[in-house]
Design a protein around this motif. Structure first.
Motif, PDB file in Angstrom:
ATOM      1  N   ALA A  29       9.088  28.863 -17.829  1.00  0.00           N
ATOM      2  CA  ALA A  29       9.375  29.565 -16.783  1.00  0.00           C
ATOM      3  C   ALA A  29       8.156  30.355 -17.465  1.00  0.00           C
ATOM      4  N   GLY A  30       7.419  30.288 -18.626  1.00  0.00           N
ATOM      5  CA  GLY A  30       5.975  30.613 -19.063  1.00  0.00           C
ATOM      6  C   GLY A  30       6.361  32.003 -19.976  1.00  0.00           C
ATOM      7  N   THR A  31       7.488  30.695 -20.760  1.00  0.00           N
ATOM      8  CA  THR A  31       8.351  31.532 -21.908  1.00  0.00           C
ATOM      9  C   THR A  31       8.338  30.657 -23.003  1.00  0.00           C
ATOM     10  N   PRO A  32       7.134  30.471 -24.210  1.00  0.00           N
ATOM     11  CA  PRO A  32       7.996  29.246 -25.415  1.00  0.00           C
ATOM     12  C   PRO A  32       9.495  29.306 -26.005  1.00  0.00           C
ATOM     13  N   LEU A  33      10.160  28.448 -25.753  1.00  0.00           N
ATOM     14  CA  LEU A  33      11.147  28.300 -25.400  1.00  0.00           C
ATOM     15  C   LEU A  33      11.619  27.557 -27.510  1.00  0.00           C
ATOM     16  N   LYS A  34      12.119  28.180 -28.411  1.00  0.00           N
ATOM     17  CA  LYS A  34      12.395  27.120 -29.861  1.00  0.00           C
ATOM     18  C   LYS A  34      13.394  26.516 -29.609  1.00  0.00           C
ATOM     19  N   LYS A  35      13.253  25.588 -30.762  1.00  0.00           N
ATOM     20  CA  LYS A  35      14.769  24.918 -30.389  1.00  0.00           C
ATOM     21  C   LYS A  35      15.901  25.243 -30.987  1.00  0.00           C
ATOM     22  N   GLY A  36      16.922  25.157 -29.982  1.00  0.00           N
ATOM     23  CA  GLY A  36      18.123  25.305 -30.054  1.00  0.00           C
ATOM     24  C   GLY A  36      18.325  25.927 -29.703  1.00  0.00           C
ATOM     25  N   GLU A  37      17.558  27.387 -28.609  1.00  0.00           N
ATOM     26  CA  GLU A  37      17.868  28.884 -28.849  1.00  0.00           C
ATOM     27  C   GLU A  37      19.008  29.058 -27.149  1.00  0.00           C
ATOM     28  N   ALA A  38      19.161  29.719 -27.231  1.00  0.00           N
ATOM     29  CA  ALA A  38      19.245  30.143 -26.457  1.00  0.00           C
ATOM     30  C   ALA A  38      19.699  30.409 -24.302  1.00  0.00           C
ATOM     31  N   VAL A  39      19.931  30.045 -23.732  1.00  0.00           N
ATOM     32  CA  VAL A  39      19.637  30.561 -22.367  1.00  0.00           C
ATOM     33  C   VAL A  39      20.296  30.592 -21.038  1.00  0.00           C
ATOM     34  N   THR A  40      20.464  31.666 -20.655  1.00  0.00           N
ATOM     35  CA  THR A  40      21.822  31.126 -19.031  1.00  0.00           C
ATOM     36  C   THR A  40      21.275  31.902 -18.156  1.00  0.00           C
ATOM     37  N   VAL A  41      21.776  31.567 -16.837  1.00  0.00           N
ATOM     38  CA  VAL A  41      21.524  31.151 -16.238  1.00  0.00           C
ATOM     39  C   VAL A  41      22.418  32.456 -14.827  1.00  0.00           C
ATOM     40  N   GLY A  42      21.490  33.328 -14.521  1.00  0.00           N
ATOM     41  CA  GLY A  42      22.588  34.542 -13.758  1.00  0.00           C
ATOM     42  C   GLY A  42      22.178  33.929 -12.023  1.00  0.00           C
ATOM     43  N   LEU A  43      23.274  33.363 -11.498  1.00  0.00           N
ATOM     44  CA  LEU A  43      23.955  32.572 -10.279  1.00  0.00           C
ATOM     45  C   LEU A  43      23.309  33.915  -9.240  1.00  0.00           C
TER      46      LEU A  43
END
Length: 408
Positions: free
Chosen positions: A303-317
């Motif tokens: 989504a246009g964002t460089p993520l690092k290994k292990g980085e946390a992402v969550t979903v705002g349903l």
């Protein structure tokens, strides 16, 4: 993290404007969820959330990240709060939640439940749901004030789960009491309720192994895919996902209709709109506001964002279900709204972790709205001023009704 948006209850309660700044970014911004201190990448755009829930490089089990991770973990903070003070021997039954597994292990644990949760079994529950709902409403009718959440929705959902699992009729009051104390009581009986449920379910598994019945525990034993302890864990999954979320949804859904009296009036005048009203209310309320934490298994762009290994992402349903890019006037409740194919909303999630009890939830919701809002000679009314409706706040997720006083 200086640029993290600290989500207050007020922001979470306004899913269109509250998440506007996050949606407007070209990348995925950081947020600190209500009641927590650890920042997380929070997805709020509908298409980003859908994509994340099927992205194989975003997983639920942090321990499966190759090489491990030492990055901030909001899920660990949330679990520590939820499990604090519970006896260690019971913690595995709560931490073995399906939402925390991926891949083959998730398939192994979910498969038997999926096979046991047949359309026939869910359909067969409908007469029980109808009778229980009518009996509860009869008890509450005519009172000056009744709590639609505590005296109707919670007892109804608890009874349905007990019936589904196979709790014997003679034991239901006792087991429902334990569930109440554990899942939605005042907090004083949590440990006793937890212990009672564990020991009762162990005994129920042993009895159903000797004498099978037409219930979920017997079906899981016949399937053979889960150990006895995993069946106990499955009962807690049903308690955690099949009682509090649907009970709160029923109450929030009714409140939404109170807030939009023209929609309630139209539903009563045109009961055939119930099939559209249910998914629209699911979208509008989206009771599970924030989904499980996901962890990047490698460095990659999402989504246009460089993520690092292990980085946390969550979903705002909740935010995704009010995304102006996905819905016309998402802040408006419209019981005639058409969604097209599929659910049209993310209230039940998406992808491999799609809510296993969605079909049961639809049956429960349609029965309750029909019995409570359509069939009765007059519509229920809010028994207090709207400003006096009481809300509570849960860590990591936001606001929820504490009670809903009504006149039936």
């Amino acid at each position: 993290m200086t640029d993290a948006l600290h989500l207050t209850p007020e922001l979470v309660e306004d899913p269109v404007r509250g998440y506007a700044d996050l949606r407007a970014r070209t990348d995925v911004g950081h947020a600190v969820l209500p009641g927590l201190d650890t920042p997380v990448r929070l997805l709020t755009r509908f298409e980003d959330v859908r994509a994340a829930l099927t992205e194989p490089r975003l997983i639920r089990d942090r321990g499966a990240v190759p090489g491990g991770s030492d990055m901030p973990d909001p899920q660990a903070e949330l679990l520590a709060q939820g499990l604090e003070g519970l006896p260690a021997e019971y913690v595995p039954y709560l931490s073995g939640h399906l939402a925390l597994f991926d891949g083959d292990e998730h398939t192994r644990r979910r498969g038997p439940l999926t096979r046991a949760f047949t359309a026939r079994r869910v359909s067969a529950l409908r007469p029980f749901v109808e009778k229980t709902a009518r009996d509860l409403l009869t008890l509450l009718a005519g009172r000056e004030q009744a709590d639609l959440l505590g005296e109707f929705a919670y007892p109804l959902c608890t009874a349905v789960i007990c019936e589904l699992v196979g709790v014997d009729a003679a034991d239901q009051d006792r087991v429902c009491g334990w569930i109440r104390d554990f899942a939605y009581g005042d907090g004083s009986g949590v440990v006793e309720g937890l212990a009672g449920i564990v020991e009762y379910t162990k005994d129920l598994v042993a009895r159903r192994r000797a004498e099978p019945a037409d219930d979920l525990v017997s079906a899981l034993l016949a399937d053979g895919g889960l150990s006895d302890d995993e069946i106990v864990t499955a009962f807690f999954l049903l308690i955690n996902t099949g009682i509090t979320p649907p009970a709160l949804f029923l109450a929030h859904g009714v409140l939404a209709l109170f807030d939009h009296p023209e929609q309630l009036e139209r539903l009563r005048a045109e009961p055939e709109l119930l099939s559209r009203a249910v998914p629209e209310l699911l979208r509008y309320v989206t009771l599970v506001r924030i989904g499980a934490t996901l962890y990047a298994t490698e460095d990659f762009e999402f989504a246009g964002t460089p993520l690092k290994k292990g980085e946390a992402v969550t979903v705002g349903l909740f935010g995704a279900d009010h995304d102006p890019a996905a819905y016309e006037a998402p802040e408006r409740l419209d019981i005639t709204r058409e969604f097209g194919r599929g659910d049209g909303h993310l209230a039940f999630g998406h992808g491999p972790h799609y809510c296993i009890g969605a079909a049961l939830g639809r049956v429960l919701t349609s029965v309750v709205f029909e019995e409570l809002l359509v069939r009765r000679p007059s519509a229920p009314e809010l028994a207090v001023d709207r400003d006096d409706v009481e809300f509570g706040h849960w860590p990591g997720d936001g606001f929820h009704l504490v009670r809903l006083p009504v006149r039936l």
